[in-house]
Design an enzyme around this catalytic site. Structure first.
Site, short mmCIF file in Angstrom:
data_model
loop_
_atom_site.label_atom_id
_atom_site.label_comp_id
_atom_site.label_asym_id
_atom_site.label_seq_id
_atom_site.Cartn_x
_atom_site.Cartn_y
_atom_site.Cartn_z
N ASP A 8 0.83 -1.20 0.00
CA ASP A 8 0.00 0.00 0.00
C ASP A 8 0.87 1.26 0.00
O ASP A 8 2.02 1.21 -0.45
CB ASP A 8 -0.95 -0.03 1.19
N HIS A 12 -3.77 6.08 3.32
CA HIS A 12 -4.52 4.91 2.86
C HIS A 12 -4.00 3.62 3.49
O HIS A 12 -4.78 2.81 4.03
CB HIS A 12 -4.43 4.85 1.33
N SER A 17 -11.07 -0.98 -1.25
CA SER A 17 -9.81 -0.95 -0.51
C SER A 17 -9.99 -1.39 0.93
O SER A 17 -9.08 -1.97 1.53
CB SER A 17 -9.24 0.49 -0.49
#
Length: 577
Positions: free
Chosen positions: A193, A227, A404
Site C-alpha cells: 500500500d 490509505h 480498498s
C-alpha cells in the site's frame, strides 16, 4: 505500419536513404498464427498454463505483435526520443536475467531499472524504437505499460463474526503464545500500500515486524497518503480503541510500500517478489493489495503473473475488486489473476449509523466478469463507511469507503483461518471461504456478490474443525437474508417478503439489481406506505442498482416494486430482521 517499420529500422541501425519508406527490415517472429487464449479456470493447472503461454493473449494483443494494444496505440503519438515505462515478460524457460541480456543486445541504450525472478521479466524505460526491436525477439512473450496504480478507496467485526472468532474461539492470528505482542512466528499479513504510520496506537510497538519500500527504498516506514495505515488497521489493528480492533489483532504486519517514486506496476511486482523471498523469515501467509492498475481482462498481465506465483508459493493473496461499479467488467488489475481473491464492498453494518446492519452492496463496487468469463468479485466484505486509523494522528480514526477497505477485512479473515490451521494451503483457504460464505443476490456465484458475504466466525470454525480442533461457540446474530428474483414484464414488477413477529433490531437493507436498466424501485411497509430511504433517494436516472435501508421495522408483509427494461431480470437482495 510505416511508422512501425521506421522505428524498427532506427533501433537496428537500418536507415533508409530517403523517407518515409525505409530499407528492408528484420522480420519479427510470426506470433499471429492461431489465437492464444488463457484458461477459464483458476486452479493450479490453470495458473501453470498461463505461465506457459508462448505469447500475449488476443485479449491484450489483438494483432499478435507482442506489444499490448494500449501500448501499441501510444507508440503512434510518442516522440522518437520519448522513453515509456514498460514491463517486458519473457517466454517460459528464459529467466529475467537472461532476458535482460537479450534486450540489451538489440537495445543497448535501454534503461532497465529492475530484473525480476518471481516472474521472468524486466522493467525499464524504452523509446518507441527500442520497444519495437525488443518485441521482435523470439524470447519475448509480451511488452506492456508499467502502469500507474491508484488506491481504491465504524467497524463491522461484530456482526461479521470476527469478534466471536477472537473472543470466543480464541483465534487472533497469534501463534507464539504472547497475544499482547507480535513476532515473526505469528501469522504474517503483508499489506502492499501507501505505507504505514507506526506512531498510531493501532500499529505501534512491534506490530510492524518487517518493512520494504519498493517505491523509494526508504529505510523507515511512513505514510504520506493515509490509505495504507487505514487498510492495515482493518486487517491487523491492535484494538487500542476496542471498537476499532482489526480482524486479526494477533497477526503481524509486513509492510510493503508500493506508492511513490512513480507509483508503478513494477513496484507492486517487486513487492510481491520481496514477500515471497522473505516469507519463511517472517511467516508471511497472507497478502492484500488495495490498488488498481487499469481495467482487468483475462489475468495474463505481468502483475497478475506475479500474483499467481505468490499464491503458488503458499501466500493467500487478496485484492480490492475496484470502485467502478455497478457496471459489468469494471474490476481492476490484478483482480483477474487466478491466484487471488478479489473482494467487493458491502455497507459496513454499523457505518450508516448506530445499529444499522444493512448489508447492502455498495453501488461503487466493481463487477465482473473477466474477459474470459470468470466470476468477479470472488467474495464481498464490509468496505463502505469503515472507521479505522487516521494516519495524521496517533489515536484518531476516520471513515473511508471503497473496496480498498473490504480486501484487508478478507485478508484478516484468512489470517485467522491460517492461525486455526497452519497447514492450510491457499487453494484450501479459498475453498473454505467459498463454502462458508452467505450466498447473496442471484442464486449461486454471480458478478455482483461473487460467492457471497464472508462469514468470519463460520470460516474460522471450519478451519478449526478441519484441523481436528474443538469448536466451542456460536456465531453472532446477523440479519436474515432473502432473495427475490423475477423477469420484468409490461407491468410494475411486484414481490413481497415477510418480517416475522418479535424480530430483533435490524433494519431492512435492500440492493435491487437488474441485468438491464433499473428505472424505479421502492419498498412499501405493511401499511402500504413507502419505507424512508436512509442512503439514496428514489431513482431519477437510469442505472442497474438501487439501495434502500430504513427504520423502523415492524412485522408484516413488505412489498418490493420496481420498473426496469422489459425482459430483464430483477433481483432484490434483502437483509431484514
Amino acid at each position: 505500419m510505416l511508422r512501425r517499420f521506421a522505428l524498427l529500422a532506427l533501433a537496428t541501425g537500418v536507415v533508409a536513404a530517403t523517407t518515409p519508406a525505409p530499407a528492408a527490415v528484420p522480420v519479427a517472429p510470426d506470433r499471429t498464427a492461431g489465437t492464444v487464449t488463457a484458461p477459464t479456470a483458476a486452479d493450479a493447472a490453470a495458473r501453470a498454463a498461463v505461465r506457459a503461454l508462448p505469447r500475449a493473449t488476443a485479449v491484450n494483443d489483438a494483432d499478435g505483435d507482442g506489444i499490448f494494444d494500449d501500448l501499441d496505440a501510444s507508440l503512434t503519438t510518442a516522440g522518437v526520443d520519448e522513453r515509456i515505462g514498460v514491463i517486458v515478460v519473457f517466454r517460459a524457460g528464459i529467466s529475467g536475467a537472461e532476458g535482460a541480456t537479450r534486450v540489451r543486445a538489440v537495445a543497448p541504450d535501454a534503461r532497465l531499472s529492475r530484473t525480476f525472478h518471481l516472474i521472468a521479466a524486466v522493467a525499464g524505460a524504452l523509446t518507441p524504437a527500442e520497444i519495437v526491436a525488443v518485441a521482435g525477439l523470439d524470447e519475448v512473450r509480451q511488452i506492456e505499460l508499467d502502469r500507474v496504480g491508484a488506491p481504491e478507496l465504524g467497524t463491522a467485526t461484530h456482526v461479521m463474526g470476527a469478534d466471536a472468532a477472537v473472543d470466543t474461539l480464541g483465534i487472533s492470528g497469534d501463534l507464539d503464545g504472547v497475544p499482547s505482542s507480535v513476532s515473526a512466528t505469528d501469522v504474517g499479513v503483508a499489506v502492499l500500500d501507501t505505507g504505514f504510520q507506526t506512531s498510531h496506537q493501532e500499529l505501534d510497538g512491534s506490530k510492524l515486524v518487517a518493512w520494504y519500500d519498493a517505491a523509494t527504498g526508504a529505510s523507515q516506514p511512513s505514510d504520506d497518503h493515509g490509505h495504507g495505515t487505514h487498510v492495515a488497521n482493518i486487517a491487523v489493528g491492535w484494538g487500542a480503541s476496542p471498537q476499532h480492533r482489526g480482524v486479526a489483532p494477533g497477526a503481524s504486519l509486513i509492510g510493503v510500500r508500493i506508492s511513490g517514486g512513480g507509483d508503478t506496476t513494477s513496484n507492486a511486482i517487486a513487492g510481491y517478489e520481496w514477500i515471497v523471498d522473505h516469507m519463511a523469515e517472517f511467516n508471511v501467509r497472507v497478502a492484500t493489495i488495495s490498488f488498481g492498475f487499469g481495467t482487468a481482462t483475462d489475468g495474463t498481465t505481468a502483475l497478475e503473473l506475479a500474483v499467481d506465483a505468490t499464491w503458488d508459493a503458499g501466500i493467500v493473496t487478496f485484492k480490492s475488486n475496484g470502485n467502478g461499479g455497478p457496471g459489468n467488467g469494471t474490476m481492476t488489475v490484478p483482480a483477474a489473476a487466478r491466484g487471488i481473491l478479489a473482494i467487493g464492498s458491502l455497507l459496513d453494518p454499523f457505518g450508516a449509523g448506530a445499529g444499522s446492519y444493512g448489508f447492502t452492496l455498495s453501488e461503487f463496487s466493481s463487477r465482473g466478469p473477466t474477459s474470459d468469463g470468470r466470476i468477479k468479485p470472488d467474495l464481498t466484505a464490509p468496505g463502505d463507511t469503515i472507521r479505522a486509523a487516521n494516519a495524521e494522528t496517533t489515536s484518531g480514526y476516520v471513515n473511508k469507503s471503497g473496496t480498498s477497505m473490504a480486501s484487508p477485512f478478507a485478508a484478516g479473515t484468512a489470517a485467522l483461518m491460517v492461525a486455526a490451521d497452519p497447514s492450510l494451503a491457499p487453494d484450501e483457504v479459498r475453498e473454505l471461504l467459498f463454502a462458508t460464505a452467505e450466498d447473496r443476490g442471484a442464486e449461486g456465484a454471480d458478478n455482483d456478490f461473487g460467492h457471497g458475504r464472508i462469514q468470519v466466525y463460520e470460516a474460522v470454525a471450519a478451519a478449526l474443525a478441519g484441523a481436528g480442533q474443538p469448536v466451542d461457540g456460536t456465531p453472532p446474530d446477523a440479519p436474515a437474508q432473502h432473495t427475490i428474483s423475477g423477469e420484468m414484464g409490461t407491468e410494475v414488477f411486484t414481490a413481497s417478503f415477510e418480517v416475522p413477529e418479535g424480530a430483533g433490531g435490524f433494519p431492512i437493507g435492500a440492493s435491487i439489481l437488474t441485468d438491464g436498466t433499473l428505472l424505479y424501485a421502492e419498498i412499501l411497509r405493511p401499511d402500504g406506505s413507502a419505507g424512508m430511504p436512509a442512503r439514496l433517494a428514489p431513482i431519477n436516472t437510469a442505472d442497474r442498482q438501487h439501495n434502500y435501508s430504513f427504520f423502523p421495522v415492524e412485522p408484516g408483509t413488505y412489498t418490493l416494486r420496481a420498473i426496469a427494461t422489459p425482459g430483464s431480470t430483477i433481483t432484490g437482495d434483502i437483509s431484514h430482521p
